[in-house]
Design a protein around this motif. Structure first.
Motif, short mmCIF file in Angstrom:
data_model
loop_
_atom_site.label_atom_id
_atom_site.label_comp_id
_atom_site.label_asym_id
_atom_site.label_seq_id
_atom_site.Cartn_x
_atom_site.Cartn_y
_atom_site.Cartn_z
N GLN A 1 1.00 -1.22 -0.18
CA GLN A 1 -0.10 -0.08 0.14
C GLN A 1 0.81 1.16 -0.11
O GLN A 1 0.54 2.24 -0.61
CB GLN A 1 -0.92 0.29 1.18
CG GLN A 1 -2.09 -0.84 1.13
CD GLN A 1 -3.01 -1.01 2.11
OE1 GLN A 1 -2.95 0.40 2.85
NE2 GLN A 1 -3.88 -1.65 2.30
N ARG A 2 2.24 1.07 1.00
CA ARG A 2 2.60 2.46 0.95
C ARG A 2 3.39 2.59 -0.57
O ARG A 2 3.03 4.03 -1.08
CB ARG A 2 4.11 2.07 1.65
CG ARG A 2 4.94 3.25 1.90
CD ARG A 2 6.12 3.48 0.80
NE ARG A 2 7.01 2.24 0.97
CZ ARG A 2 7.94 2.11 -0.03
NH1 ARG A 2 7.90 2.88 -0.97
NH2 ARG A 2 8.39 0.86 -0.30
N ALA A 3 3.86 1.53 -1.40
CA ALA A 3 4.17 1.98 -2.80
C ALA A 3 3.05 2.50 -3.79
O ALA A 3 3.53 3.61 -4.58
CB ALA A 3 5.00 0.63 -3.39
N GLY A 4 2.06 1.92 -3.37
CA GLY A 4 0.83 2.35 -4.46
C GLY A 4 0.30 3.83 -4.03
O GLY A 4 0.18 4.45 -4.90
N LEU A 5 0.29 4.22 -2.93
CA LEU A 5 -0.09 5.49 -2.36
C LEU A 5 1.01 6.33 -2.95
O LEU A 5 0.79 7.69 -3.37
CB LEU A 5 -0.02 5.50 -0.78
CG LEU A 5 -1.45 4.85 -0.52
CD1 LEU A 5 -1.51 4.73 1.13
CD2 LEU A 5 -2.86 5.80 -0.85
N ILE A 6 2.30 6.00 -2.74
CA ILE A 6 3.36 7.05 -3.13
C ILE A 6 3.29 7.14 -4.61
O ILE A 6 3.50 8.33 -5.08
CB ILE A 6 4.75 6.53 -2.61
CG1 ILE A 6 4.88 6.91 -1.06
CG2 ILE A 6 5.68 7.40 -3.20
CD1 ILE A 6 6.07 6.39 -0.49
#
Length: 474
Positions: free
Chosen positions: A264-269
């Protein structure tokens, strides 16, 4: 000392000044410079109090997001903040503009916080799939109490200076003209004993609030059950009431690293980078924005633009004469010679033939609009996009055919809109309609409800093979 952090003495006050444009992000050079400047100030026997401030339009607006996903480089931010907090000389933070994320955590590690009017502060890490990882979940509750910290951190909401003062985040709002003046005035008040200082980390742990924690968890389960980081932030904040500071910081760090490794961190960034400059047409020399537009016909968008025109420095007329471009509501035409024509359509009508050089696709409810080049050429498209941006519209540029229309058609009759969008995103990319693949993702998120934490349909379909920073910036 690094070129982006400077130290100088003014009488018996040591000034640590950050100058890392555009937003004074906490990259490795800034972190190293802060430690070096602090050491210099502590070694300066003539200095009795230190102040920390920043040049430019803002205080520290957060971490350097370009470092995310890369091996950590010393010194880490928690180490820098620990040194600031442990300083035997008082450290005053002077805030202006915004103090966000790691920037606010730095300020929380100082012994007193003063802000100029208009300053906003917050810990918005959850919007990037993270939680505050440099003491924010442990120091903020010691100032505000558990319930306000839960609300601020799990929502990522920013607060203005007045609310921050009321919550205990700030100690003072200064009417000084500049951050330096506010810093020096406050430091002098500290020296004469008019303002007490304190180490946030040495304050008593906040009182436990089990009902506030339960209410927050229930709200998260209702509003964003699919998200990972807000629940981890809740755990860290709750721990601040029962763990000593060092143990709480270690617990926070473990949860931060869990979030950092989350997809999720990668997607949100990726989504964050996608929204940075989608109005830019690549490889176009800098062209000025149009400043004279005609609004012909009736469209809900026009009233919004009229309210914003004067502030943007753009003249909006209801006649096509003497303007650079005409925005045409459905059913209207413009016959004023060489004037650039921009037809406004809905995504459903975007595949119909129009007599215009540009298409402005406006969804019924969306956070952005799409500006499609039908033959105007990149420089003209860029000039219009910059004008719309000045009018405070979130604009995504594309070419040949509306990306939104293609994505919306793919969803019609599909049992799984997400899978349909992912297939369509690949087709749109193959057709070359998008200047950047991240533009496809942004349109799907903002206009079609694709889950932001997944990064977008093209990002998902390609398994995030491209890094956000390389793909999403023009």
């Amino acid at each position: 000392m690094t070129a982006c952090v400077h130290y100088q003495r003014q009488d018996d006050i040591g000034v640590i000044r950050i100058d890392n444009p555009p937003v004074n992000a906490l990259g490795q050079a800034v972190r190293s410079g802060l430690l070096e400047a602090l050491e210099q100030g502590l070694a300066d026997d003539a200095v009795r109090v230190l102040v920390l401030m920043a040049e430019g339009r803002t205080f520290i607006a957060g971490a350097d997001i370009r470092e995310f996903g890369k091996p950590p480089r010393s010194p880490l931010l928690p180490e820098v903040i620990a040194h600031l907090e442990a300083s035997p000389k008082p450290v005053v933070a002077a805030l202006h503009g915004t103090a966000l994320g790691g920037g606010l955590e730095v300020a929380l590690g100082c012994h007193l916080r003063v802000a100029l009017p208009g300053t906003r502060v917050g810990l918005p890490e959850v919007k990037l799939g993270l939680l505050p990882g440099a003491g924010g979940t442990q120091r903020l509750p010691r100032l505000t109490g558990i319930a306000p910290a839960l609300e601020l951190i799990t929502s990522g909401r920013l607060v203005d200076a007045e609310e921050a003062l009321a919550l205990g985040i700030l100690d003072r709002i200064s009417e000084a003209e500049t951050p330096l003046e506010a810093a020096l005035d406050t430091a002098r008040a500290v020296l004469v004993g008019d303002l007490p200082t304190r180490r946030t980390g040495e304050l008593p742990a906040p009182a436990a609030k089990p009902q506030a924690v339960a209410d927050c968890r229930q709200a998260l389960e209702r509003d964003c059950p699919e998200l990972y980081s807000p629940f981890r932030a809740l755990e860290a904040i709750e721990a601040s009431s029962r763990l000593p500071l060092e143990e709480g910081l270690a617990f926070e760090r473990r949860l931060f690293l869990d979030c950092m490794s989350s997809p999720q961190r990668a997607g949100l960034i990726h989504a964050f980078f996608a929204a940075r400059a989608p109005h830019r047409v690549p490889e176009v020399e800098d062209v000025p924005a149009l400043t004279r537009l005609a609004l012909l016909g009736d469209h809900p968008l026009f009233e919004t633009l009229r309210h914003r025109g004067e502030r943007a420095g753009i003249t909006l007329s209801e006649k096509p004469e003497g303007v650079e471009a005409c925005l045409l509501a459905p059913g209207r035409q413009c016959t004023a010679g060489e004037t650039l024509r921009i037809a406004i359509v809905s995504p459903e009508a975007a595949n119909r033939a129009v007599d215009a050089e540009l298409l402005l696709v406006v969804p019924a409810e969306a956070g952005c609009v799409e500006l499609v080049d039908l033959g105007a050429g990149p420089p003209h498209q860029q000039a219009v996009a910059k004008a719309l941006k000045a009018l405070r519209l979130s604009v995504v540029v594309s070419r040949g055919e509306s990306i939104l229309a293609c994505l919306q058609r793919a969803m019609e009759g599909s049992e799984s809109s997400r899978e349909a969008l992912e297939r369509a995103a690949l087709e749109v990319a193959e057709a070359g309609l998008a200047y950047r693949h991240s533009d496809i993702d942004l349109l799907a998120i903002e206009a079609l409800g694709y889950p932001r934490h997944l990064g977008g349909p093209h990002y998902q379909a390609t398994a995030g093979a491209s890094t956000p920073s390389s793909e999403s910036t023009p």
